[in-house]
Every structure is written in structure tokens, then in C-alpha cells.
Enzyme design. Sequence first.
Site, PDB file in Angstrom:
ATOM      1  N   VAL B  14       0.836  -1.202   0.000  1.00 27.96           N
ATOM      2  CA  VAL B  14       0.000   0.000   0.000  1.00 27.96           C
ATOM      3  C   VAL B  14       0.873   1.256   0.000  1.00 27.96           C
ATOM      4  O   VAL B  14       0.556   2.251  -0.650  1.00 27.96           O
ATOM      5  CB  VAL B  14      -0.964  -0.006   1.202  1.00 27.96           C
ATOM      6  CG1 VAL B  14      -1.798   1.266   1.232  1.00 27.96           C
ATOM      7  CG2 VAL B  14      -1.876  -1.231   1.135  1.00 27.96           C
ATOM      8  N   GLY B 133     -11.023  -1.173   1.627  1.00 28.26           N
ATOM      9  CA  GLY B 133     -10.075  -0.693   0.630  1.00 28.26           C
ATOM     10  C   GLY B 133     -10.489   0.582  -0.062  1.00 28.26           C
ATOM     11  O   GLY B 133     -10.598   1.641   0.573  1.00 28.26           O
ATOM     12  N   LYS B 204     -12.920  -4.419  10.964  1.00 32.06           N
ATOM     13  CA  LYS B 204     -13.597  -3.453  10.085  1.00 32.06           C
ATOM     14  C   LYS B 204     -15.017  -3.164  10.550  1.00 32.06           C
ATOM     15  O   LYS B 204     -15.457  -2.013  10.551  1.00 32.06           O
ATOM     16  CB  LYS B 204     -13.589  -3.986   8.649  1.00 32.06           C
ATOM     17  CG  LYS B 204     -12.180  -4.042   8.040  1.00 32.06           C
ATOM     18  CD  LYS B 204     -12.170  -4.855   6.752  1.00 32.06           C
ATOM     19  CE  LYS B 204     -10.780  -4.935   6.135  1.00 32.06           C
ATOM     20  NZ  LYS B 204     -10.710  -5.957   5.057  1.00 32.06           N
TER      21      LYS B 204
END
Lengths: 437, 437
Positions: B14, B133, B204
Site C-alpha cells: 500500500v 479498501g 472493520k
Amino acid sequence: MQTVNIGILGLGTVGGGTAQVLRDNAAEIARRLGRNVSVFMVSTRNVGKAFKVCPDALFTTDPFEVVAHPDVDIVVELFGGSETAKDLVLQAIENGKHVVTANKKLLAEHGNEIFALAAKKNVMVHFEAAVAGGIPIIKALREGMSANRIKSVAGIINGTSNFILTQMREQGQSFADALKLAQSLGYAEADPTFDIEGHDAGHKITIMSALAFGTPVNFGACYLEGISRLESRDIKYAEELGYRIKLLGITRQTEAGIELRVHPTLIPECRLLASVEGVMNAVRVDADMVGETLYYGAGAGALPTASAVVADIIDISRMIGADTANRVPYLAFRADNVREQPLLPMDDIVSSYYLRVRAADRAGVLGGIANLLAEQGISIEALIQKAVLDDNQAEIVILTHSTVERNIKAAINAINAHECVSAPVVMIRMESLAQTR
Amino acid sequence: MQTVNIGILGLGTVGGGTAQVLRDNAAEIARRLGRNVSVFMVSTRNVGKAFKVCPDALFTTDPFEVVAHPDVDIVVELFGGSETAKDLVLQAIENGKHVVTANKKLLAEHGNEIFALAAKKNVMVHFEAAVAGGIPIIKALREGMSANRIKSVAGIINGTSNFILTQMREQGQSFADALKLAQSLGYAEADPTFDIEGHDAGHKITIMSALAFGTPVNFGACYLEGISRLESRDIKYAEELGYRIKLLGITRQTEAGIELRVHPTLIPECRLLASVEGVMNAVRVDADMVGETLYYGAGAGALPTASAVVADIIDISRMIGADTANRVPYLAFRADNVREQPLLPMDDIVSSYYLRVRAADRAGVLGGIANLLAEQGISIEALIQKAVLDDNQAEIVILTHSTVERNIKAAINAINAHECVSAPVVMIRMESLAQTR
């Protein structure tokens, strides 16, 4: 706690919904915002309704009183139409009010003038509810995708049309019958032209195109083709071939310029957009870094639309007092970086096509038609010959590979002139909506 | 033009993607932001890669140098894990740096401490990339839905698990084979526990729960059940009954408290979430005013995740210099309005259930099982008896109506104790995901 005063122009469906959301969720909104949002003044001809949904507001029948009132901080324009609405919005801006509007027609046709004046007067103009109702697609395009070069946007952005198409496919109804049902359910107006001929979708895709590519709004350049001439046989044939027909608003950045168009479109049934049924909306964004994202929700209705209006009110309220440089630009790109780009004429777009040809059921006809396509350099992806009709006629359904629209039009002219062809070719554009990363 | 200096901690997948996005789309970003974003300093052990993606940056192997450098405006924490990452983020905040992080574990486990210090030091902390994402779901929950009381959030938020489930359904693979394929394609780690046992999804959904309901993060209270014990026969039976099995993160506001859980879930195949295949992610939000909205896109990958990281960088850069009151609160609600709420123990949740019972294929067994359910007040929505297995055994698949989990557990205990039942009952929860407006 500081209070932000709202002036609402028009207390119809969305106006009433907005007042209701601000009333019912006042505590939740204050928990998020740290400021109170008060419906301070309302222009309406329905004082009874106003008393019910915002009893503490000032009422007036003259919307110009609202935009002129010194204590109004944010004007919420839910007046509709574009002429008086434009005067009201420009007047509000001139008076230093921030503006929230759900008026897609106003912005698609007069957005450049409105944003220019707003910049000059240093006020915010938000319009989440103008596209796809309660779906926060404006915010996604303007902020969520800000690291990307957006490549295309394609959306089911007119619930009326999508309801009619869903009925035609699921129930086998004709367009006329499906429209009547939509009207009886309140999904279509008595005069449905605006929805079914693509104007409404055109306004919305025009706004999204400007946001995606950093151009001025240019509704005049948007190609509009509605669903009123669609026949249920084409929906059925498309389904047999693994496709659904949806009214899509499409805008795409190409090297030669921007495509901006609304028309019925065959899309593969495996795509999420193909499963968006009834009055629901969805917008697919293809961007260079994130790839494909999709946003789904209610595209209309009092409370979903009010959800977007009130989100804008909250965003603006939070930013009152901040510097202009801290604001997200009106059209995602800073005004000095908004640039005209050439808009592609429809003849220059590249697409694949569904063609339906009615012709005499005679040896050699199929080959003749294939040859006329080949002469324009168009290759065939699939071809089915459908049940023989009266008078020894057959229907031939063809899916082409990609070609320039100019070529398909030339081929169609040639096919129409073929001696065995007995009715004008029906042509519907196709989009693969495939991942491009 | 003003320049914002970024310090990146960790130049892995990332981190490299972030540097690439900032480089490749620098012009587009400046067109939107009106400021330049510069990768000023990077901590990495891979100096070769750093030279390639951000040749003008300062390099260091010590991430603590980055968070201490006086010229760094925004620290981008892509270090991963939670112990050192926590120290780095706290240190950065202590030094007055704004922070962007993609670290869901860090926030789900230590978010309260981080946000408290950030508030004290008056810095921004953004984390769009920590959930789903490239999908701008944090922004949608925090800003797009701000007019609503959110009722529930349900998402496919672990691409590894969704890829495995897709393989199991489409190819009839076993869990073990699908996992091996995922590992060979780089979708699963050598030690896949974190993804397949629900920890990642749990982090999440914990973050989204806090954002949705205005509570502190509370990962410790999140129920976690992964997919490793799923058998392909259950996926097949579910499909026969019109359902798909997905690993969902679910959080819901009920009168008694908040549900917060991750587990395999049967959902009707007609729902959009059911069509989300492979490594893609999607999150469905149900809110009181807007109804159902859904957000779909790539949940992982260098560039999609970087798209979210850079969107956060842009948001923060734009707000540098603005007053704290102008900022969107860390967890959507202002810190003084974030409130603990009771979290429902799993025994108290209400759900419907899929049960698979292996039992002797003998008269009266079916009735006996139905009686054991009835004794707990559980009614049956559908029941199929499946092909007889070896040893005169049959499989009975039951879908129940809604009941309290405590009751289904009691019924399962009773069924397991039934003399004809030859293997422990398999239980999978169901969600209708029906519109509630």
C-alpha cells in the site's frame, strides 16, 4: 450551541421530507454537527402542511422573501423548474446565502453561471440530492475518488424508466402498459416525457460528467434517447442472449474527447447494474487507481432525497466560518482548473450494438446482411434468427463487436435499403461494463 | 502553490501504491486541491523501491525519524500490526502531525486512545483505507448518511474469505482447496488465520459500528466466527434453497443494545450482496431516512487501497488551517457525544437459522426434530431432506423463522442429544437484508 438558520423554498414532497428529517433527527444531527439546524423560514402555498412539519418557522408565500431575509444562513431550493429557481438561487447567492439545491435541471443548464456567482460571493453551493436521490454519489465523485483520474461514469439514474423496464422484462408488459402502471403508482408524472425521454437522466449525467472530468456543465451537448420506443421483444431477445436493457446515463473520457449520452443500453446480466430493479438507482464509476466502484440506493422519494439535502445542510453548516481554501470545490476541481474539453459527437463514439432486422425468410438474406456489416468493417459477436413471423418474415438479432457509431449507422442505412428487409433496423447500444484495470 | 509534506511509514504494497498514486496523478490532485502533495520522507528497509517510486524523498530505516521530522505535515501509517504502529501514531500525534492510516487492527483495538490524544493535540486522523479498501464507505457513513439514524451495517469486507466462498460455490471446491488456490494467487497469507477466522472483518465492522452509532470502538465485544469449518455441501444446500453463504460483518442498533458480529451468513440470492464475488467487497447500510444504500468495489490491492489513502491525504490537506469545529469528527459524532452503549451478547441476538442435521433415516425422526424446535418456540420456514448417505443416514436441512439465539442453541443441544442424530448439528445464521422502510 450555535444555530444555523435554514430557509426552505417550496414545501412539496422533498421540502416536507427535509423539514421532517430536520425535526425527527434533530438530536442525532446535533450529536454529529455540534450545532443546531433550525428551519427558520419557509415559502409555501400550503400553510397547513408547514404548520405540521415546521410549526416554529416563519411562513411566506413569496420565496423571494426567504432569500432576502437577513437571518437565513442557508437557502434550500426545492422549488423545481429552472427559470424562477434560477432567479431565486442567484438572488440568494447575491445576498450571501449558502445554497443547497436538489434541482438537476437548474444545475445542468445554468450551473456555470451559478457557480461563478457563488465563487464571487464566496458562498457554498451543494447539490447531493440532484443526482440519484439519497445515494451520496456527488460526495463519492468529488471527494471519495479525488486521488483518481476518473475514466467513466455509468448509471441507472431515472427510477421511473427503470421501473418501466423492470415491468416490461419481469411481467412482459408493453411500454404503454408499464407506463400506465408507473403513473398509477405515482412513479411517473401525467406528462412523463421528462423521465422517459431521458431528459432527467441527461441532467444528472451532465452534472456527474462535469464532476468527473473537471469541465463546465454542458447539458446542450448531451445525447438523449429515451425508452418510449423500446419493444418488449427486444428486452426478451436481450435476455436470451444474457443481457438486460437499462436506461443508462454514460459519460466517458476518451483521447478524442468526452462522451456524454443517455440511451437504452444492453448490459451483461452478470453485472451488478443489471440487477438494479424497480425505482432503485445505481451509479458505477470506473477510475484509474481504484478501478470499479458502485453506489446503490433510492433515487427518489421524500425521505431519501431529504437525506441528501440534509447531509448537504450539515456539510455546509460545519464549514461556516472556514476559509474558502478549506472548501471542496463546487465541481470537484478548483474553478481556475475547470476546463472545456471537446465533447464527442455521437457519430464518433465507439460502442458495440444490438441490431434487430426484420426480413424475408429467404436463403441468402442472412449472408447479405452480414456482408453489409462487413463492408463497414463491423464484425459479428452473436447472431440469432428468431421465430418466423407472418408473411414469411423472420427476425434476425445481431450483436456486433465494437465499432464507431458512424459505421453502424452506414451499415444500418445499407441494411434498410436491402430488398428483403421489411422494416427499419432496431439498434440499441451495448456496454460491457468490464473492469478495465 | 502551497506544498503539503507527507511522511510515509512503510513502503510495502500500500505504501508503494500511495507513492505511485501521488506521483502519477499529481497534476490531477493539484487541479482538485490547489496544493501540491509531496512525499517528503519515507521509512523503509527497501531503499531500491523507494528510489523508484519516490526518488525525491528522504529515506530512513527508522520510522520514528519520520514522525519526529519537523517538516512532515501528515504521517501516513502503513506499518501494519498494532504495537509499533500504535507507538508511531501516538508519537506522530504528540508531535502535532495529522495522521492517515489504513490500519484497521490499530483503530479497532486502540482507536479510543488514538482519537482522544488526537483531539487533545488538535490533529486530524483519517482512515478511509482501513475498511473495504478503495470503497469510500467511511466517508459515506460519516458524512453521506449524516442526516440519518443508521439502523444496521452489513458487509462483505474480507476479500480473501469471499474469494474462497466464491470458489467453493462456483467450482464445488472444498475449503482447503479453495484456500490453497487463494494462497497461490496471493489473496491469502501463508498463515491465513487473520482473514479466514473473521479477525480482519471484525476489525472493520467494529470501526463501522462506532461510526454508525456514535460509540467508542470495542473490538473485544465483537463476535468472531470464520469460514474454516464451512463445508461445500452447506453452500450447495443453501443455493438449492435460493441463498448464498457470505462471510458478513454485521452491526445493528436494537432497543436492547448493539449487535456486533462476524460469521458466515445465508442471504437471499436476489440481494445485491449475494452477487458480490471473488475478492470484491461491498457494504450495505440501512438507515432510517434514506433506506438501503450499498457501496461496492475493490477491498484490497495496492492501488485501490492507495486511492483511499490519498483521498484522506487530500481531505486533510484541504483542511489544514481550518478550525477544529469545521472538521468532521473522527468517529462521525463529536467526541463529547460519543457514548457507550450495551453490546448484545450473542445469546440475545435475534436471527433466523439454517440447520443441517444428520440422522438415521427412520420414520418419526423428522417429527422428533421439529418437536424439539417447537419446544423452544421456533417455527420452521423450509425443510428439505437430502439424499440418503452411508449407513442409512439422511441429512435434513431446516430454515427457521426468527428466534433468539439462546433458543436455537437450546434446540440444537436437544437435537444433538436425540438418539437418532449421528453428528453435531451444523448451524449457520441467516439475514434477509430486506428493506425496512
